[in-house]
Design a protein around this motif. Structure first.
Motif, mmCIF file in Angstrom:
data_model
loop_
_atom_site.group_PDB
_atom_site.id
_atom_site.type_symbol
_atom_site.label_atom_id
_atom_site.label_comp_id
_atom_site.label_asym_id
_atom_site.label_seq_id
_atom_site.Cartn_x
_atom_site.Cartn_y
_atom_site.Cartn_z
ATOM 1 N N THR A 15 -36.985 84.491 -57.241
ATOM 2 C CA THR A 15 -35.547 84.310 -56.956
ATOM 3 C C THR A 15 -35.343 83.515 -55.672
ATOM 4 O OG1 THR A 15 -35.079 86.431 -58.026
ATOM 5 C CG2 THR A 15 -33.370 85.517 -56.607
ATOM 6 N N THR A 16 -36.098 83.873 -54.648
ATOM 7 C CA THR A 16 -35.964 83.177 -53.362
ATOM 8 C C THR A 16 -36.374 81.715 -53.486
ATOM 9 O OG1 THR A 16 -36.516 85.260 -52.249
ATOM 10 C CG2 THR A 16 -36.620 83.253 -50.935
ATOM 11 N N THR A 17 -37.472 81.470 -54.190
ATOM 12 C CA THR A 17 -37.934 80.088 -54.368
ATOM 13 C C THR A 17 -36.917 79.279 -55.150
ATOM 14 O OG1 THR A 17 -40.208 80.915 -54.407
ATOM 15 C CG2 THR A 17 -39.846 78.668 -55.161
ATOM 16 N N SER A 33 -45.355 74.359 -52.838
ATOM 17 C CA SER A 33 -46.777 74.627 -52.587
ATOM 18 C C SER A 33 -47.074 76.114 -52.709
ATOM 19 C CB SER A 33 -47.174 74.142 -51.194
ATOM 20 O OG SER A 33 -47.008 72.759 -51.067
ATOM 21 N N PHE A 34 -46.147 76.921 -52.183
ATOM 22 C CA PHE A 34 -46.336 78.366 -52.281
ATOM 23 C C PHE A 34 -46.331 78.824 -53.733
ATOM 24 C CE2 PHE A 34 -44.000 82.295 -53.069
ATOM 25 C CZ PHE A 34 -44.969 83.209 -52.671
ATOM 26 N N ILE A 35 -45.346 78.378 -54.497
ATOM 27 C CA ILE A 35 -45.248 78.871 -55.877
ATOM 28 C C ILE A 35 -46.438 78.378 -56.700
ATOM 29 C CG2 ILE A 35 -43.913 77.041 -57.027
ATOM 30 C CD1 ILE A 35 -43.186 80.838 -57.177
ATOM 31 N N PRO A 66 -37.005 75.677 -64.630
ATOM 32 C CA PRO A 66 -36.019 74.579 -64.530
ATOM 33 C C PRO A 66 -35.937 73.981 -63.120
ATOM 34 C CG PRO A 66 -35.121 76.408 -65.779
ATOM 35 C CD PRO A 66 -36.395 76.904 -65.204
ATOM 36 N N SER A 67 -36.077 74.814 -62.110
ATOM 37 C CA SER A 67 -36.004 74.306 -60.731
ATOM 38 C C SER A 67 -37.200 73.422 -60.405
ATOM 39 C CB SER A 67 -35.943 75.472 -59.747
ATOM 40 O OG SER A 67 -34.788 76.258 -59.961
ATOM 41 N N ILE A 68 -38.387 73.795 -60.886
ATOM 42 C CA ILE A 68 -39.569 72.971 -60.612
ATOM 43 C C ILE A 68 -39.492 71.665 -61.393
ATOM 44 C CG2 ILE A 68 -42.089 72.936 -60.540
ATOM 45 C CD1 ILE A 68 -42.101 75.944 -60.586
ATOM 46 N N ILE A 69 -38.967 71.733 -62.610
ATOM 47 C CA ILE A 69 -38.787 70.489 -63.390
ATOM 48 C C ILE A 69 -37.817 69.555 -62.668
ATOM 49 C CG2 ILE A 69 -37.832 69.550 -65.528
ATOM 50 C CD1 ILE A 69 -38.991 71.950 -66.996
ATOM 51 N N ALA A 70 -36.756 70.118 -62.116
ATOM 52 C CA ALA A 70 -35.808 69.292 -61.357
ATOM 53 C C ALA A 70 -36.495 68.662 -60.147
ATOM 54 C CB ALA A 70 -34.625 70.149 -60.909
ATOM 55 N N ALA A 77 -47.674 72.098 -59.024
ATOM 56 C CA ALA A 77 -47.271 73.452 -59.407
ATOM 57 C C ALA A 77 -47.438 73.659 -60.909
ATOM 58 C CB ALA A 77 -45.824 73.707 -58.980
ATOM 59 N N PHE A 78 -47.042 72.684 -61.697
ATOM 60 C CA PHE A 78 -47.212 72.810 -63.155
ATOM 61 C C PHE A 78 -48.687 72.767 -63.555
ATOM 62 C CE2 PHE A 78 -42.623 71.813 -63.695
ATOM 63 C CZ PHE A 78 -42.331 72.895 -64.518
#
Length: 1225
Positions: free
Chosen positions: A495-497, A518-520, A541-545, A561-562
């Motif tokens: 949630t925070t990320t 990097s953390f996630i 969705p946030s990482i894709i963005a 990350a992916f």
């Protein structure tokens, strides 16, 4: 136009009523002087007039003109005559004493500029110091000097002493500067007192012992008693901290008296006193590590107490668990808003206390367990400090604690992350189980509390980007050191990320986005997929963005990350997000202006998709490969992708064909870049065919591989031979004819090349083995081809031993030719043979290689002839004969060994060669064979080491060491019994044998060796120099291969090791060589071995080293006359900058003079030769690598000498190389 005319024209403009004319005149003067200094200095009268005009403009009414005049003086001071320097300095000092404030300020600025611009190594420096210092000190003594002038005067003196300490120390100023400045410690203006403290501390190292002792005893110690006013106590404590920073060795003698006073002052009800005391304690922890040790517990206690000092805040931090478990989570920000006081300065005390604890954590790794018990819980409880700067300092301190755990905490053991355990024991149903207490177990136990507190802060509204980045940075550090420890916080973390990534990155927040992603990514990589699968729809969705962001670092990190996610989820079925990331990766690869880092990450993602989610990409029509392999781009990334896919994914032959064609085109390109990886990829592709290698592949590839069958590039040669070997193994029918026709003739000369060794020789042997197995008839042709090629080679450039190895490999692969080969090569050895020495040499080597796996009993005459050749006139033949005898003995050890032992015992002339033969036996025999003959070998080996030369002893020791590993329970006590033998030769043999046992990394006999380790290594203190050297070498071997055996004994061993690094002048002697005298240091080898051992210990036993004592010997080694020792010390500095940055950063100024001396290089004389210059350049590069690494850990303003050294390097011819090294460091 004459130079005088130019100067006159400029002076005329300087007197112009137009301010622009005056300004441009100064600007033109600087340009003229820069291009031609003689235009000013050519005529002394003109020089004087110009300086008068410039000094007149220092008093100009226009600020821009005054500032330009000051800048101009900074340029002129470097070139003007000594008399003119005196004139300029006197004038500026007069101006600085003016009653007019504006003139006083500009004059002070001018003096600062002048003193800062004078070159440190010029004669002008001496003149300027001699002229300036007395006048400046006179200003300090004058009662009428205004406070502003005092401040500027102290600043100028500070510049002088920091830039020219040698000149200032040699002037013998009266009264001494320290005495002049002592009264200023009681000045009414706090700013003056503060500046006087720093300047006085800078002057103290160059003061006489009497002056320093007076300051310590009569000023400092006497000012810390209870009767002294609080303001004076505070000033004295600040002075103590400043002295500790600049000259810790001076203050160390009184620390036992003053530290209790500082600790007491920190407990008094005076905020400024508390802050000053904490700052002083921090400096003492960093700069006086040995002297502060008795007070560490009290120091930590003060830090722990004052980090919670917040008298104006009513919040209760002690009941932290109740707060965290409360279902009604109140936002800390709301509590903070209830209280606001702009006058509250208690945060400074909490921040100073945090820095104090950070200094202890960063320099005392031996206290990690105690720190986790006493400091860590308090730090966690203060994670929600209401002052942001304090909060960030606390998070940074905890990050240091976690990092120290990763470096010094020992080995990370597999612990159950879901059920942390505190203490040494936990009770289970079946009984008690011992739990070893370590920094890792203590950290894991505190992770739940830590993560809840930290995430609560990150989730608070209006949290600044800097705070968010610091929080994610701490989480990143935590996962790096303790992977998989955040399973219980998945929802909060995701949630925070997501909240952070939902905001578009800007120039100011892009670093936060990179850290969060990097953390996630690390979270995905270090946790089981089952822990976060349910939360993926929230974060994906946030990482894709982020993948689609224009900022390259953000996009690149999102691709990583992916990649981590795919690896963790493997195997992955096709879902919406796999299609999305595939499309984005292909888009990035197709776009020409894609950033190189993003392109590389997109390429890696394609590989991850093929490996982890093959069904998601298999039916996409190959778009990714078209984009990835398009012509004109870089090939390194695509080659690695193909290599990984070929090794880990299921692919069809059509794909393999296409990739082989593309990779072969890469090999056709000019240059070496990427070709090594291309060969590795090609080799993996060839073995990937499901229906067999196509018949046209070998004829297509082999001629191309022939281009690399040269010794021009050994690495590519090795790979091309491996490729040929794979082709022969996978498709002998199509490969063998082409190899025989096209490239075999080019491979024969490689067998005797001196450049072919190690991996390339192994590849060559593998090729010939595969060649003979591919065609049984070729063996009888290959060997003559090898021999013929050897005969054609120049005698000094051929290595017959390699040819012998190849022949041996051919025979092993085709044993049917063994008898014929033995007969053929034996002909050269028989009586009456007219064979030349080279042929005899090759025959002995070949027969030795064959005898290792063939019983030569039936050819006993060959063995006898080989023994007789131990008496040959040729040294090469004797050595080859010893090799042959030893290896033929292996073929039938019971039959051939007795004659060899007899030679060792009875024939003094052949004794060394017979020992070399035995060494071949011992080195190449199986353990089972050695066990049967060890007793027969042990006695003669020891007997011949007692009164033999060093070469014989070394061979015997190597054999004894190997024999000891076959039956350690029997032979270790025998070695132990001879440790105190009165003969140095025997002791040297024993310690050499032990060194060889340490070289064996097997742990089967460690429990037998462990109790004896200290006794064996006690020979470090032996009276014989050679025995000491060998014992140090044994310690080095133990540190490298069996560090677990010596770690617990290092406390006793290290003082003796450090003792061996000290230069012993009694071992230095002068040797007459013709008309010259040459210095010989008999202790050099011992010293060098000691430093080599220190370097090894730094890698393998770091957590058992006292880094302060260790650094002291590294620092001493920088001044050693041996270049090799200096290089070792440079390497240790590089390593220390990575593992102990806090400790090392405090000592940079101490090592700077020796580093500068190395960078200056030796003086070039008429006797200097090219080799001397090359050695000097290599030593300078070694120092440069160390300085580049050290520049990364330097705190600006803390090490002025080191910073000046770096600045000089940036202006030197080494600047470019230094910049490259600094980036890599």
């Amino acid at each position: 136009m004459s130079k005088i005319y130019i100067m006159n024209g400029l002076m005329e403009k300087m007197t112009s009523p137009d301010q622009d004319f005056r300004y441009m005149a100064l600007n033109d003067l600087m340009s003229q002087v820069k291009s031609d200094p003689t235009s000013l200095t050519g005529d002394e009268n003109v020089e004087r007039k110009v300086l008068q005009h410039v000094l007149q403009l220092v008093q100009d009414k226009i600020s821009e003109v005054k500032n330009q005049a000051v800048k101009c003086l900074g340029q002129l001071i470097k070139i003007i005559r000594e008399a003119q320097i005196n004139f300029v300095v006197d004038s500026l000092i007069d101006f600085s004493g003016s009653q007019e404030e504006e003139l006083r300020d500009i004059a002070s600025l001018a003096l600062k500029t002048v003193t800062s611009e004078i070159p440190q190594d010029s004669a002008l420096a001496v003149t300027a110091c001699a002229r300036l210092a007395p006048k400046l000190l006179a200003q300090l003594r004058a009662p009428s000097t205004p406070p502003e002038t005092l401040l500027e005067t102290l600043s100028i003196l500070s510049i002088l002493i920091s830039r020219f300490p040698t000149h200032m120390a040699s002037m013998n100023l009266q009264p001494p500067p320290v005495q002049v400045m002592i009264p200023l410690l009681e000045h009414g203006r706090p700013a003056v007192r503060k500046k006087a403290i720093v300047t006085l501390a800078q002057f103290l190292p160059s003061s006489s012992p009497e002056v320093a002792n007076h300051l310590l005893r009569n000023v400092i110690v006497s000012s810390l008693d209870a009767a002294t006013p609080a303001a004076m106590q505070r000033t004295t404590i600040q002075l103590l901290g400043a002295i500790a920073r600049f000259s810790p060795q001076i203050i160390s003698s009184v620390l036992g008296e003053v530290v209790p006073c500082i600790l007491k002052a920190a407990s008094q009800d005076d905020d400024e006193q508390k802050e000053s005391s904490l700052q002083a304690l921090e400096t003492l922890v960093l700069r006086c590590p040995s002297e502060i040790t008795p007070f560490l517990n009290q120091t930590i206690s003060i830090g722990v107490t004052l980090i919670k000092y917040d008298p104006n805040y009513a919040g209760d931090d002690d009941d932290e668990d109740a707060d965290m478990d409360n279902g009604d989570d109140e936002d800390d920000a709301e509590l903070d808003d209830e209280y606001s006081d702009d006058e509250d300065t208690s945060y400074k005390i909490r921040r100073s206390a945090t820095k104090l604890l950070s200094s202890v954590i960063g320099t005392r790794p031996e206290l990690l367990i105690a720190l986790y018990k006493s400091v860590s819980p308090v730090l966690i409880s203060r994670f929600n400090d209401r002052e942001e700067s304090v909060k960030l300092e606390i998070w940074g301190t905890y990050s240091v604690l976690v990092t120290q755990t990763g470096v010094y905490g020992g080995q990370l053991k597999d612990l159950d992350a879901s059920s942390p355990t505190v203490g040494k024991r936990k009770r289970e149903e079946e009984g008690e189980m011992d739990i070893e207490e370590s920094p890792y177990t203590l950290l894991r136990a505190q992770v739940p509390s830590l993560s809840k507190r930290l995430l609560k802060q990150l989730q608070a509204p209006k949290t600044s980007p800097a705070t968010l980045q610091a929080g994610f940075g701490l989480l990143l550090t935590l996962l790096t050191v303790l992977p998989g420890c955040l399973s219980s916080q998945v929802v909060s973390l995701v949630t925070t990320t997501k909240t952070v990534l939902s905001q578009p990155p800007t120039t100011g927040t892009s670093a936060l986005h990179v850290t969060a992603i990097s953390f996630i990514a690390l979270f995905f990589a270090t946790h089981p997929s089952s822990t976060f699968t349910a939360s993926l729809p929230l974060i994906i969705p946030s990482i894709i963005a982020s993948m689609r962001e224009r900022h390259p670092r953000v996009a690149a990190e999102a691709f990583r990350a992916f990649s981590a996610l795919l690896t963790s989820l493997k195997p992955v079925k096709p879902v919406d997000w796999t299609d999305s990331i595939y499309a984005e990766a292909v888009h990035r690869l197709k776009t020409n202006d894609t950033d190189s880092e993003v392109r590389e990450c997109a390429s890696e993602l394609i590989a991850d998709l093929w490996v982890s989610a093959p069904e998601a990409v298999r039916h996409k029509g190959g778009q990714e490969w078209q984009a990835l392999l398009k012509s004109g781009g870089r090939t390194e990334g695509p080659v690695k992708v193909i290599q990984r896919v070929s090794l880990e994914a299921d692919v069809d032959d059509l794909w393999v064909n296409g990739c082989i064609e593309w990779v072969s085109n890469v090999l056709k390109k000019r240059g070496r870049a990427g070709k090594l990886d291309a060969f590795v990829t090609l080799n993996s592709l060839i073995g990937k065919y499901k229906s067999g290698i196509p018949t046209d592949l070998a004829p297509h590839l082999i001629p191309q591989l022939g281009l690399y069958l040269t010794t021009t590039d050994i690495a590519l040669l090795s790979q091309s031979l491996i490729t040929l070997t794979i082709l022969l193994q996978c498709s002998p029918a199509s490969s063998f004819p082409e190899i025989e026709r096209s490239v075999l003739k080019d491979i024969y000369p490689l067998a005797h090349s001196p450049l072919v060794s190690g991996a390339s020789l192994d590849a060559l042997l593998g090729f010939f083995g595969a060649l003979v197995e591919a065609d049984v008839q070729i063996a009888s042709h290959v060997v003559p081809g090898l021999v013929t090629s050897l005969k054609k080679a120049n005698a000094g450039e051929a290595v017959p031993a390699n040819v012998a190895k190849v022949v041996s490999r051919v025979v092993r692969s085709q044993m049917s030719v063994a008898a014929g080969m033995i007969a053929e090569f034996s002909k050269s050895l028989k009586a009456g043979s007219k064979a030349q020495e080279a042929q005899i040499l090759l025959s002995l080597l070949v027969l030795g290689e064959l005898g290792r796996f063939i019983d030569m009993t039936l050819q006993h005459d060959v063995f006898n002839i080989s023994i007789s050749m131990l008496a040959s006139d040729s040294e090469n033949v004797r050595t080859a004969a010893a090799f042959a005898v030893g290896n033929m003995t292996i073929g039938n050890i019971h039959h051939f060994l007795p004659p060899v032992i007899n030679l060792v015992q009875t024939n003094n002339e052949k004794q060394l060669l017979a020992l070399h033969a035995l060494k071949e036996v011992v080195s190449n025999c199986s353990v089972a064979q050695l066990e049967n003959v060890a007793d027969a070998l042990w006695v003669p080996l020891f007997k011949n080491s007692e009164n033999s030369d060093e070469a014989t002893r070394n061979v015997a020791a190597a054999c004894l060491g190997k024999l000891t590993t076959t039956n350690p329970s029997k032979y270790l006590p025998q070695l132990q019994a001879r440790l105190r033998d009165p003969s140095p030769s025997v002791r040297a043999t024993v310690v050499s044998a032990i060194r060889y046992t340490f070289a064996d990394t097997a742990r089967s006999y460690d429990e037998l060796l462990a109790p004896l380790i200290t006794e064996f290594l006690s020979l470090i203190l032996d009276e014989d120099l050679n025995v000491r050297r060998l014992s140090l070498s044994a310690l080095n071997a133990a540190a490298r291969n069996k560090p677990h055996l010596i770690r617990e004994h290092l406390g006793a061993i290290l003082p003796h090791l450090y003792e061996q690094t000290v230069v012993n002048t009694a071992l230095i002697r002068m040797v007459q060589m013709g008309p010259w005298q040459h210095k010989v240091d008999d202790g050099l080898e011992v010293r060098k071995t000691a430093y080599e051992t220190m370097y090894t210990l730094l890698d393998t036993c770091l957590n058992k080293l006292d880094l302060h004592a260790f650094f002291a010997r590294v620092s001493a080694g920088l001044a050693d006359e041996s270049d090799e020792i200096k290089v070792l010390c440079h390497m240790m500095l590089f390593r220390l900058s990575q593992v102990a940055p806090t400790t090392l950063a405090q000592r940079l100024d101490e090592i700077t003079p020796e580093l500068e001396k190395t960078m200056q290089g030796a003086a070039v004389t008429k006797d200097t030769v090219k080799q001397d210059l090359e050695r000097t350049a290599e030593l300078q590069r070694s120092a440069l690598r160390a300085i580049a690494a050290l520049s990364k850990i330097n705190n600006p303003g803390f090490a002025p000498k080191f910073e000046a050294c770096v600045e000089n390097i940036r202006k030197s011819p080494w600047a470019t190389e230094f910049g490259e090294l600094a980036i890599k460091a």
